[in-house]
Design an enzyme around this catalytic site. Sequence first.
Site, mmCIF file in Angstrom:
data_model
loop_
_atom_site.group_PDB
_atom_site.id
_atom_site.type_symbol
_atom_site.label_atom_id
_atom_site.label_comp_id
_atom_site.label_asym_id
_atom_site.label_seq_id
_atom_site.Cartn_x
_atom_site.Cartn_y
_atom_site.Cartn_z
ATOM 1 N N ILE A 22 -12.827 10.689 3.315
ATOM 2 C CA ILE A 22 -12.735 9.224 3.206
ATOM 3 C C ILE A 22 -11.519 8.767 3.991
ATOM 4 O O ILE A 22 -10.383 8.846 3.510
ATOM 5 C CB ILE A 22 -12.595 8.774 1.728
ATOM 6 N N GLY A 24 -7.415 11.968 -1.114
ATOM 7 C CA GLY A 24 -5.983 12.260 -1.225
ATOM 8 C C GLY A 24 -5.484 13.037 -0.015
ATOM 9 O O GLY A 24 -6.222 13.826 0.566
ATOM 10 N N HIS A 35 -0.382 -4.372 5.780
ATOM 11 C CA HIS A 35 -1.730 -4.511 6.336
ATOM 12 C C HIS A 35 -2.736 -5.073 5.344
ATOM 13 O O HIS A 35 -3.806 -5.499 5.741
ATOM 14 C CB HIS A 35 -2.229 -3.166 6.871
ATOM 15 N N GLU A 36 -2.415 -5.065 4.050
ATOM 16 C CA GLU A 36 -3.358 -5.638 3.081
ATOM 17 C C GLU A 36 -3.010 -7.112 2.971
ATOM 18 O O GLU A 36 -1.873 -7.467 2.621
ATOM 19 C CB GLU A 36 -3.191 -4.954 1.728
ATOM 20 N N HIS A 92 5.388 4.857 2.509
ATOM 21 C CA HIS A 92 5.800 5.924 3.444
ATOM 22 C C HIS A 92 6.720 5.354 4.530
ATOM 23 O O HIS A 92 7.724 5.962 4.893
ATOM 24 C CB HIS A 92 4.583 6.553 4.141
ATOM 25 N N CYS A 97 0.854 -1.191 0.000
ATOM 26 C CA CYS A 97 0.000 0.000 0.000
ATOM 27 C C CYS A 97 0.891 1.243 0.000
ATOM 28 O O CYS A 97 2.068 1.168 0.381
ATOM 29 C CB CYS A 97 -0.843 -0.029 1.262
ATOM 30 N N THR A 106 0.798 3.475 2.147
ATOM 31 C CA THR A 106 1.220 3.632 3.547
ATOM 32 C C THR A 106 2.527 2.881 3.801
ATOM 33 O O THR A 106 3.421 3.375 4.486
ATOM 34 C CB THR A 106 0.114 3.089 4.488
HETATM 35 ZN ZN ZN Z 1 -3.757 -0.121 2.298
#
Ligand code: ZN
Length: 372
Positions: free
Chosen positions: A300, A275, A70-71, A47, A42, A44
């Site tokens: 979101i 975003g 996490h996915e 980052h 992801c 994330t």
């Molecule tokens: Zn994700």
Amino acid sequence: MAEKMKAVRKLEPKEGASWQEVPIPKPAPDWVLVKVRATSICGTDVHIWKWDPWAQGRIGEKRLPQTLGHEVAGEVVEVGAHVKRIKVGDSISAETHIYDPGDLTALLGSFHVGEHMQILGVDCDGAFAEYFAVPESVAWVNDKSIPPELATIQEPLGNACYAVMGEDADIAGKTMVITGDGPISLFAVAIARTCGVAKIILIGKYDFNMEIGKKLGADHLLYTNKSTADERYQFVRDHTGGNGVDLALEMVGSQDSIVDCFRMVRKAGRISAFGIAPQSPLPVDYNAGIVFKGCQIHGISGRRMFDTWYRNRNLLAAGRLDVSPVITHLFALEDFAQGFGAMTTRPRASAKVVLFPDPAELAAARKRLGMK
Ligand code: ZN
């Protein structure tokens, strides 16, 4: 059962991560232990991989070492003593937002945002490993017909679903702008098309990804590097009877993209704000862009639990939603560095990167997706 496993760990406060042997986690009484079949990278994770200012502020040196990711999709191999709903052998994915049932937002039904919410792979060890543990409360049982490379991407697919649907899912027959050509923008195109959006205008930059968007059902592609803001605005007006779009999904977070969405949405339309802007606060045309426009701005953060999971599972299992073109790269989990390389190369030539701890699972997924 084995005691040790391999995991992708952030050991030090600098770019990169390490392939390290660690103990297999022991599930708490209300947690489950899962053998990972597939896990995906992801933004994330990127980052955290880069250890940029966001990761430094959000995770910080003190908590390292920590497992990324996490996915995920996997099979439950052990359940804690208090677990009731989830059974050993279930195929599950994890809702990343580990909610606190005592938060007001949870009590009111908005589980995805909460004062005491924790995020898997950010606030605790994640799923880039052979095994991971997660609370039963956020374990989502997958339909076994959904292959692991698709089951793992349901978490970001949920972001896309939530951004497309908003709170009322009033989208059929409407017009939509989606900004960005990353995986979640592309997922949003596919969901919008499947769920009856009449006209989809995708605004992005990279040919490789924009072509995937076209394949998934975008009606028009607008390139930010080949057009001015006024040209894009005029194009959208011309293709919506001069009104602007009903729905604008902001999925980049740049000033230009945010301005595009505020201008392009019609009066009384809806902006889904997904975003993350590089700096905030940022200037917006408050009077003309929001107040007198009567538009809704819908933040979101994550995805509605478990409404988005439910819709996506049904659509995937029924074969009505095909997002496989978004999966562009598959690697063994231990080759995670190649995965991060594919994610960060510019010009962008990747969308979703999926990793597999077991080489046999990797080979099977390659075959299913027609990859060499
Ligand atoms: Zn994700």
